[in-house]
Design a protein around this motif. Structure first.
Motif, PDB file in Angstrom:
ATOM      1  N   PRO A 182     -22.785 -14.063  13.124  1.00 31.43           N
ATOM      2  CA  PRO A 182     -23.024 -14.025  11.540  1.00 31.43           C
ATOM      3  C   PRO A 182     -22.077 -14.696  10.624  1.00 31.43           C
ATOM      4  CG  PRO A 182     -22.589 -12.224  12.390  1.00 31.43           C
ATOM      5  CD  PRO A 182     -21.841 -13.193  13.639  1.00 31.43           C
ATOM      6  N   THR A 183     -22.378 -14.847   9.186  1.00 30.10           N
ATOM      7  CA  THR A 183     -21.444 -15.572   8.338  1.00 30.10           C
ATOM      8  C   THR A 183     -22.009 -14.509   7.335  1.00 30.10           C
ATOM      9  OG1 THR A 183     -23.321 -17.060   7.419  1.00 30.10           O
ATOM     10  CG2 THR A 183     -21.757 -18.107   9.359  1.00 30.10           C
ATOM     11  N   THR A 184     -20.742 -14.493   6.773  1.00 32.36           N
ATOM     12  CA  THR A 184     -21.090 -13.977   5.145  1.00 32.36           C
ATOM     13  C   THR A 184     -20.056 -14.735   4.180  1.00 32.36           C
ATOM     14  OG1 THR A 184     -20.698 -11.374   3.892  1.00 32.36           O
ATOM     15  CG2 THR A 184     -19.011 -12.062   5.295  1.00 32.36           C
ATOM     16  N   LYS A 185     -19.840 -14.169   2.577  1.00 32.38           N
ATOM     17  CA  LYS A 185     -19.392 -15.059   2.098  1.00 32.38           C
ATOM     18  C   LYS A 185     -17.949 -14.778   1.665  1.00 32.38           C
ATOM     19  CE  LYS A 185     -22.379 -18.772   0.867  1.00 32.38           C
ATOM     20  NZ  LYS A 185     -21.757 -20.094   0.667  1.00 32.38           N
ATOM     21  N   GLY A 186     -17.137 -15.162   1.069  1.00 29.48           N
ATOM     22  CA  GLY A 186     -15.420 -14.331   1.376  1.00 29.48           C
ATOM     23  C   GLY A 186     -15.203 -15.598  -0.116  1.00 29.48           C
ATOM     24  N   LYS A 187     -14.096 -15.184  -0.261  1.00 27.76           N
ATOM     25  CA  LYS A 187     -13.342 -15.921  -1.640  1.00 27.76           C
ATOM     26  C   LYS A 187     -11.809 -15.984  -0.750  1.00 27.76           C
ATOM     27  CE  LYS A 187     -12.238 -14.834  -5.777  1.00 27.76           C
ATOM     28  NZ  LYS A 187     -11.933 -13.927  -7.383  1.00 27.76           N
ATOM     29  N   VAL A 188     -11.183 -17.026  -1.298  1.00 25.04           N
ATOM     30  CA  VAL A 188      -9.799 -17.038  -0.422  1.00 25.04           C
ATOM     31  C   VAL A 188      -8.724 -16.073  -1.565  1.00 25.04           C
ATOM     32  CG1 VAL A 188      -7.383 -18.846  -0.123  1.00 25.04           C
ATOM     33  CG2 VAL A 188      -9.959 -19.630   0.370  1.00 25.04           C
ATOM     34  N   VAL A 189      -8.068 -15.538  -1.025  1.00 30.90           N
ATOM     35  CA  VAL A 189      -6.775 -14.997  -2.343  1.00 30.90           C
ATOM     36  C   VAL A 189      -5.596 -15.275  -1.593  1.00 30.90           C
ATOM     37  CG1 VAL A 189      -8.005 -12.827  -2.477  1.00 30.90           C
ATOM     38  CG2 VAL A 189      -6.594 -12.551  -0.408  1.00 30.90           C
ATOM     39  N   LYS A 190      -5.025 -16.237  -0.843  1.00 30.86           N
ATOM     40  CA  LYS A 190      -3.751 -16.674  -0.323  1.00 30.86           C
ATOM     41  C   LYS A 190      -3.838 -17.914   0.232  1.00 30.86           C
ATOM     42  CE  LYS A 190       1.085 -15.535   1.681  1.00 30.86           C
ATOM     43  NZ  LYS A 190       1.513 -14.309   1.994  1.00 30.86           N
ATOM     44  N   SER A 191      -3.074 -18.732  -0.328  1.00 25.88           N
ATOM     45  CA  SER A 191      -3.430 -20.155  -0.059  1.00 25.88           C
ATOM     46  C   SER A 191      -2.252 -20.933  -0.075  1.00 25.88           C
ATOM     47  CB  SER A 191      -4.480 -21.066  -0.589  1.00 25.88           C
ATOM     48  OG  SER A 191      -3.892 -22.580   0.467  1.00 25.88           O
ATOM     49  N   SER A 192      -0.905 -20.761   1.333  1.00 32.19           N
ATOM     50  CA  SER A 192       0.465 -21.361   1.230  1.00 32.19           C
ATOM     51  C   SER A 192       0.498 -21.937   2.401  1.00 32.19           C
ATOM     52  CB  SER A 192       1.294 -20.523   0.458  1.00 32.19           C
ATOM     53  OG  SER A 192       1.379 -19.269   1.701  1.00 32.19           O
ATOM     54  N   ILE A 193       1.920 -22.526   2.181  1.00 30.25           N
ATOM     55  CA  ILE A 193       2.293 -22.745   3.470  1.00 30.25           C
ATOM     56  C   ILE A 193       3.773 -22.311   3.950  1.00 30.25           C
ATOM     57  CG2 ILE A 193       3.464 -25.136   4.567  1.00 30.25           C
ATOM     58  CD1 ILE A 193       1.842 -27.120   2.481  1.00 30.25           C
ATOM     59  N   LYS A 194       4.051 -21.751   5.145  1.00 23.58           N
ATOM     60  CA  LYS A 194       4.771 -21.107   5.704  1.00 23.58           C
ATOM     61  C   LYS A 194       5.979 -21.924   6.515  1.00 23.58           C
ATOM     62  CE  LYS A 194       2.015 -18.428   9.230  1.00 23.58           C
ATOM     63  NZ  LYS A 194       1.974 -17.213   9.762  1.00 23.58           N
ATOM     64  N   SER A 195       6.979 -21.722   6.109  1.00 23.13           N
ATOM     65  CA  SER A 195       8.053 -22.655   7.194  1.00 23.13           C
ATOM     66  C   SER A 195       8.407 -21.229   8.247  1.00 23.13           C
ATOM     67  CB  SER A 195       9.218 -23.284   6.582  1.00 23.13           C
ATOM     68  OG  SER A 195       9.688 -22.820   5.832  1.00 23.13           O
ATOM     69  N   ASN A 196       9.552 -22.738   9.631  1.00 27.72           N
ATOM     70  CA  ASN A 196      10.234 -21.228  10.503  1.00 27.72           C
ATOM     71  C   ASN A 196      10.421 -22.731  10.796  1.00 27.72           C
ATOM     72  OD1 ASN A 196      10.774 -19.523  12.325  1.00 27.72           O
ATOM     73  ND2 ASN A 196       9.478 -20.127  13.500  1.00 27.72           N
ATOM     74  N   ARG A 197      12.293 -22.062  11.018  1.00 26.87           N
ATOM     75  CA  ARG A 197      13.504 -22.862  11.188  1.00 26.87           C
ATOM     76  C   ARG A 197      14.588 -22.537  12.818  1.00 26.87           C
ATOM     77  NH1 ARG A 197      16.698 -26.600   8.684  1.00 26.87           N
ATOM     78  NH2 ARG A 197      15.331 -26.279   7.062  1.00 26.87           N
ATOM     79  N   ASP A 198      14.046 -22.893  13.473  1.00 25.02           N
ATOM     80  CA  ASP A 198      14.288 -22.457  14.808  1.00 25.02           C
ATOM     81  C   ASP A 198      15.558 -22.185  14.770  1.00 25.02           C
ATOM     82  OD1 ASP A 198      15.037 -25.042  15.214  1.00 25.02           O
ATOM     83  OD2 ASP A 198      13.925 -25.856  16.646  1.00 25.02           O
ATOM     84  N   SER A 199      16.486 -22.122  16.479  1.00 31.34           N
ATOM     85  CA  SER A 199      18.273 -22.608  15.940  1.00 31.34           C
ATOM     86  C   SER A 199      18.682 -23.806  16.039  1.00 31.34           C
ATOM     87  CB  SER A 199      18.466 -21.782  17.419  1.00 31.34           C
ATOM     88  OG  SER A 199      17.825 -21.968  19.069  1.00 31.34           O
ATOM     89  N   ASP A 200      17.950 -24.886  16.314  1.00 38.54           N
ATOM     90  CA  ASP A 200      18.724 -26.216  17.079  1.00 38.54           C
ATOM     91  C   ASP A 200      17.897 -26.796  14.859  1.00 38.54           C
ATOM     92  OD1 ASP A 200      18.756 -26.166  19.206  1.00 38.54           O
ATOM     93  OD2 ASP A 200      16.706 -27.112  19.498  1.00 38.54           O
ATOM     94  N   GLY A 201      17.761 -25.565  14.529  1.00 40.40           N
ATOM     95  CA  GLY A 201      17.552 -26.398  12.412  1.00 40.40           C
ATOM     96  C   GLY A 201      16.422 -26.995  11.868  1.00 40.40           C
ATOM     97  N   ASP A 202      15.575 -27.376  13.434  1.00 41.82           N
ATOM     98  CA  ASP A 202      14.355 -27.652  13.401  1.00 41.82           C
ATOM     99  C   ASP A 202      13.187 -26.829  12.512  1.00 41.82           C
ATOM    100  OD1 ASP A 202      15.412 -30.095  14.258  1.00 41.82           O
ATOM    101  OD2 ASP A 202      14.690 -29.675  16.212  1.00 41.82           O
ATOM    102  N   THR A 203      12.199 -27.360  11.484  1.00 41.33           N
ATOM    103  CA  THR A 203      11.497 -26.705  10.450  1.00 41.33           C
ATOM    104  C   THR A 203       9.657 -26.829  11.244  1.00 41.33           C
ATOM    105  OG1 THR A 203      13.420 -26.687   9.044  1.00 41.33           O
ATOM    106  CG2 THR A 203      11.163 -25.832   8.878  1.00 41.33           C
ATOM    107  N   THR A 204       9.328 -26.457  10.630  1.00 42.13           N
ATOM    108  CA  THR A 204       8.070 -26.028  11.206  1.00 42.13           C
ATOM    109  C   THR A 204       7.301 -25.833  10.443  1.00 42.13           C
ATOM    110  OG1 THR A 204       8.030 -24.004  12.664  1.00 42.13           O
ATOM    111  CG2 THR A 204       7.875 -26.290  13.577  1.00 42.13           C
ATOM    112  N   TYR A 205       5.894 -26.090   9.939  1.00 43.89           N
ATOM    113  CA  TYR A 205       4.811 -26.040   8.508  1.00 43.89           C
ATOM    114  C   TYR A 205       4.099 -25.227   9.235  1.00 43.89           C
ATOM    115  CZ  TYR A 205       8.444 -28.586   6.430  1.00 43.89           C
ATOM    116  OH  TYR A 205      10.179 -28.604   6.159  1.00 43.89           O
ATOM    117  N   GLN A 206       3.292 -24.428   8.572  1.00 41.40           N
ATOM    118  CA  GLN A 206       1.603 -23.599   8.782  1.00 41.40           C
ATOM    119  C   GLN A 206       1.221 -23.440   7.886  1.00 41.40           C
ATOM    120  OE1 GLN A 206       2.268 -21.029  11.815  1.00 41.40           O
ATOM    121  NE2 GLN A 206      -0.454 -20.730  12.604  1.00 41.40           N
ATOM    122  N   ALA A 207      -0.295 -23.086   7.455  1.00 39.75           N
ATOM    123  CA  ALA A 207      -0.598 -23.080   6.751  1.00 39.75           C
ATOM    124  C   ALA A 207      -0.842 -21.947   6.196  1.00 39.75           C
ATOM    125  CB  ALA A 207      -2.200 -23.600   6.751  1.00 39.75           C
ATOM    126  N   ASP A 208      -0.844 -20.999   5.168  1.00 38.99           N
ATOM    127  CA  ASP A 208      -1.096 -19.250   5.542  1.00 38.99           C
ATOM    128  C   ASP A 208      -2.311 -18.729   4.573  1.00 38.99           C
ATOM    129  OD1 ASP A 208      -1.026 -16.941   5.775  1.00 38.99           O
ATOM    130  OD2 ASP A 208       1.028 -16.773   4.581  1.00 38.99           O
TER     131      ASP A 208
END
Length: 275
Positions: free
Chosen positions: A52-78
């Motif tokens: 089932p569905t309902t109406k909602g409202k976006v209260v946060k929309s950003s990009i979070k990053s994560n750097r691993d031990s090798d220095g590589d960075t990945t990005y993910q929508a939050d």
């Protein structure tokens, strides 16, 4: 003495089979964990279509990053959103059941642009657990791309278990009748054909499919089409075509007899297959 040699040979075969069993088990368990995650995501995303569905409202929309031990960075929508079910307010923090980090920041940016702060959205919620809700339902392309990436590893696991089955068969039953050194022999009068180099169409099919999946990963990833269902489906089609090519090539090679060792007793000649 011969009995001792046969006993040692049998023990050596058994040891080899045990090694393959352990290695195949480790490989299958390792890849199986990721397979389970992927299929769970696909199942959950497809099931959400009937929520089932309902109406909602976006209260946060950003990009979070994560750097691993090798220095590589990945990005993910939050993306966070609020919604109400049966007069109870909830806050969701997963826009999709299929969320993966990527080194390509533009993929996460597309999600944040699709769900900007303050935007009114449709929320798909689990009727048995309203806290379980997402903004995207249906076929998850990102998970399918990861499945494409994992396909060669799954095929390697399948090959390992095939080697285990073959090893057990050889250890328990030894050589098959009508074979020389384990190779099939076709006899026609004074001519014997020993099929030394004979391909297996099923193995060729899996190898072709695995190569197709592997080769498809790079252009899709580098061109940023991991979220394109057309690109992923096209990759699987390409892999199926290579699988068919592998089958046809193997059948034609076997029929040509180019890999056969031919022994002609009438002329006392032996034809050795080319390298």
């Amino acid at each position: 003495a011969q009995a001792t040699i046969r006993h040692k040979a049998k023990r050596a075969k058994a040891g080899g089979v045990m090694f393959f069993v352990l290695f195949a088990s480790f490989w299958t368990a390792s890849v199986g964990i990721f397979d389970y995650i992927i299929f769970t995501q696909i199942y959950s995303s497809m099931s959400a279509v009937d929520y089932p569905t309902t109406k909602g409202k976006v209260v946060k929309s950003s990009i979070k990053s994560n750097r691993d031990s090798d220095g590589d960075t990945t990005y993910q929508a939050d993306v966070h959103f609020t919604y109400v079910v049966n007069d109870v307010s909830y806050r969701g923090e997963e826009y999709s059941y299929s969320t993966w980090g990527s080194s390509d920041r533009s993929i996460a940016r597309k999600v944040t642009k699709k769900f900007p702060v303050g935007d009114e959205v449709t929320v798909y919620y689990n009727p048995d657990d309203p806290e379980d809700a997402v903004l995207m339902a249906g076929f998850p392309t990102e998970s399918t791309f990861i499945l494409l990436f994992l396909m060669p590893f799954n095929l390697v696991g399948l090959g390992l278990w095939g080697a285990v089955i073959w090893g057990v068969k050889e250890s328990m039953f030894g050589k098959d009748d009508g074979k020389i050194g384990g190779y099939p022999v076709l006899r026609d009068g004074f001519v014997s054909r020993i099929e030394i180099v004979k391909g297996n169409p099923i193995i060729s099919m899996f190898v072709g499919f695995g190569i197709g999946c592997f080769l498809s990963i790079f252009p899709i990833a580098f061109l940023g089409y991991t979220s394109s269902i057309t690109a992923v489906i096209g990759a699987f089609v390409f892999a199926f075509i290579l699988a068919i090519v592998g089958i046809v090539w193997t059948l034609r090679h076997n029929a040509s007899g180019k890999g056969d060792l031919i022994v002609d007793k009438s002329s006392m000649k032996i034809r050795i297959p080319p390298d």
